[in-house]
Design a protein around this motif. Sequence first.
Motif, PDB file in Angstrom:
ATOM      1  N   LEU A 469      -1.595  10.178   6.297  1.00  0.00           N
ATOM      2  CA  LEU A 469      -1.862   8.657   6.116  1.00  0.00           C
ATOM      3  C   LEU A 469      -0.518   8.035   6.780  1.00  0.00           C
ATOM      4  O   LEU A 469       0.518   8.340   6.411  1.00  0.00           O
ATOM      5  CB  LEU A 469      -2.041   8.079   4.535  1.00  0.00           C
ATOM      6  N   ASP A 473      -3.274   1.937   8.097  1.00  0.00           N
ATOM      7  CA  ASP A 473      -4.446   2.679   7.476  1.00  0.00           C
ATOM      8  C   ASP A 473      -5.096   1.664   6.668  1.00  0.00           C
ATOM      9  O   ASP A 473      -4.372   1.154   5.683  1.00  0.00           O
ATOM     10  CB  ASP A 473      -4.076   3.867   7.066  1.00  0.00           C
ATOM     11  N   ILE A 523      -0.438   0.646   3.923  1.00  0.00           N
ATOM     12  CA  ILE A 523      -1.700   0.944   3.512  1.00  0.00           C
ATOM     13  C   ILE A 523      -2.621  -0.039   2.576  1.00  0.00           C
ATOM     14  O   ILE A 523      -2.077  -0.478   1.636  1.00  0.00           O
ATOM     15  CB  ILE A 523      -1.813   2.406   2.874  1.00  0.00           C
ATOM     16  N   ARG A 540      -6.816   1.850  11.603  1.00  0.00           N
ATOM     17  CA  ARG A 540      -7.849   3.091  11.217  1.00  0.00           C
ATOM     18  C   ARG A 540      -8.505   2.817  10.031  1.00  0.00           C
ATOM     19  O   ARG A 540      -7.741   2.600   9.003  1.00  0.00           O
ATOM     20  CB  ARG A 540      -7.018   4.370  11.347  1.00  0.00           C
TER      21      ARG A 540
END
Length: 841
Positions: A469, A473, A523, A540
């Motif tokens: 990760l 993301d 994240i 992503r």
Amino acid sequence: MTSESPARRAVEAALAETGLAVETRELPKLERTVARALTPGEDRVDAATFRRALCAVRRKPWSSRLMDLTRRSGEVWITRADAEAAVAGIDDPEPGDARLLAALADVVRARLRATAETPAAALETIRADLFDGTGRVLSPAEVDILSQAIAGAFDLPPDADFVEDVRRTEQARHQEHEAIEQAARARRREEVRRLRAWEDSLVPFAEVPRLLHCSQREALRWIAENRLPVARRVPQPDGTERWEFDPEELVALRARLPEWRRESYEADIRGRGAPIPDQGTRKVGNAVIARVAALDRYAAHFKTARALKRRITLVIGPTNSGKSHTALEALAGAESGMALAPLRLLAHEFREALTARGVPTSLATGEERIDVPGSRHLAATVEMCPLHNPVDVAIVDEAQMLADPDRGAAWTAAIMGAPARHLFVLGAPDCVPMVRRIAELCGDPLDEIRLERKSPLVVAGQPVRIQDLRPHDALIAFSRREVLDWRAMLLARGHRVAVVYGALSPEVRRAEAQRFNDGRADILIATDAIGMGLNLTIRRVIFTALRKFDGTQTRDLTSQEVKQIAGRAGRYGKHEEGIVSVMADAGSLSFIRTMLAAPPDDLPDLRPQVQPDADIIQAVAAEIGSDSLFGVLARIRRAVLRRDDPNYRLANMEQAFAIATALEGVTGLTLAQRWVYAMCPVDDRDNGIQRLVHWAADHAADRPVIPPGTGRLPPADRADRMELERAEKRHKRLVAWRWLSMRFPDAYRARTEAEEATARLNDWIEDVLRQQSSRDHAAAHDAPRTPQPQKHGRPDGRHGHRKGGAKAADGRNGGDGIDRGGRPGAGRPGRRPAGRAPIGR
């Protein structure tokens, strides 16, 4: 002879020294606890250390004993957390019940005192928390015990009036609610009797010629021409329908027969079928009720829109294709206009976008108003669409919501009723057939603009491992619990995390999105609540599962869901491309490729959904001679709408019906007021309907309806999941209360207090989520764990995946309660309506 372990020898020695007794079942855990305290190479511990170890072993049984004692005494508001806090400070391995209860009393006293500023507020907060968490309504005896405990916690003198006032109020409230229930049962029985009497009066088709004084052939023709109303169609086992007719209506139509025969004769002479007559030119039984959904009468209901020469521009494209930009440019250049959004958060974004273009813009959502003097533009949630003020340009966003089983009717009304000379309808390709159908029903010309995604969207070459990760993301899970599990795990690995899920308020979601966008969080972990709204700099998108529970079943994601969520990757101007992937062992990348490449899903029913409004409710009530909302909705739902109506279908009204049923015994409210309550965004999974009845009873009795409080908010860095969820539920209560305060300001008076409480909750929830620590203060079952992918039947080609994915008629966010611009649905009633997260009608 087997040798004993050092821990066993230490325990035996300590037992001999202290004279304490230990049960056999306690020994394994006691030995493990003592082993951790032993100095390497030693097999003895001192008495104090042993006592502490024995206390540690016995604390869980002690807390269970306390829970048993408190339940027996009626102290049902005491929680296991209270019991655990009480036993945590006990250092006597053999305390009696008196010692345990004394420790608990200190803990509970402190919690009650910290719950609210006043004894009355503490009482209401604790009752509300119990109601929300378990659905439990305290009995008068339990309320009496609780009020005495609160009085002690607040150091009220023995002769204080608080306990006696509560006792009197509770007795009166209990009697009132009993009367409401009895009245509701009686009124429902009467309305059911009335409906059954009407149904019993219906006659079969064989009786029609006799009652009308016509031939059977003529009767069949007039039914086909929609001249004779079929009162009820009863499905038969062989697939046919039994038609039933109201004899009074038939007799009243006898005078029309000569005219119908003349029209039929003239039509036959011309060699073509007779036109269907204008339903509005004659009086037929049930005609008023049929306006809810029959033929083109619903489009005609929006008189202002029909009086305008409207044109519709349908702007179609995937996420990140610039649909909103295209329409906003036209709206900003118009002298007047409105932008209608699915969420309160998006209504705010529309307003900000117009203001940034120099266009003063007001705001209207279900729970708030911002009036900008002199503004001729409005940003609003779809349910708040003004139907009587013509504008030059209007936008209706996310038109694929037309198919939503809970809110689709609001999009039908907005697109049909928006009084704009130029209407922009924005949506995913799936909505095209239904928008075309609506434009045809309205008689409006339609042109289409198709946009392509501005930056490429690619599927990753391989699944993502947790150690891979990276910043930017976004992990997508499908329940609040999974989101928080992933958050705990990633925090423990040192990641900075932001979260977004439907139970969070728009303000908190926006704050979390901002932390992610500006780099304070690496994240993002979110449910599919991010699929609508929120500008996010995601590079992503990574699915943690490819199946979801939609409120009814666990199923594969649909192609539209995959496209909507995956399309959040690669924000134009921020990343050159968007990447879509899946966590390792959570599913197959080939499934994602298939869904992204799939054509738009075929909708199972292209007829737009409709539901009655206040005017129709009043008209139906007058028609059937009843002021019962239960009776009106029962008639609409049960007797009128044709299943084969070619143009419209009745929307899901289960929650409105459930609320109407519950309110039936509340006297003192008009039919129109009860209809407003039936539209209130509540979630019955959180006992919202019962709470609504309590508020309505206060309203009807001309008592001010007190807004829910925030309750006790512990320091954010020590809050556990249970406290976070409790705060989210309190926020939901406040949303519903504020929604009602916009409609009934005389009864819901303390609006400023409610807004301040809402702001405190939002700030506290955001503070909790902002904590970048993996400390876990939750109960054992809430401890962070590695979330497990759904392996059974997952769409990976190896476990029974159905090609193309299972399709569902709804995109419900199972268990997530996605924020709405109007009614919940949430959610649905009971199961939802599924969902109803509140918001802003």
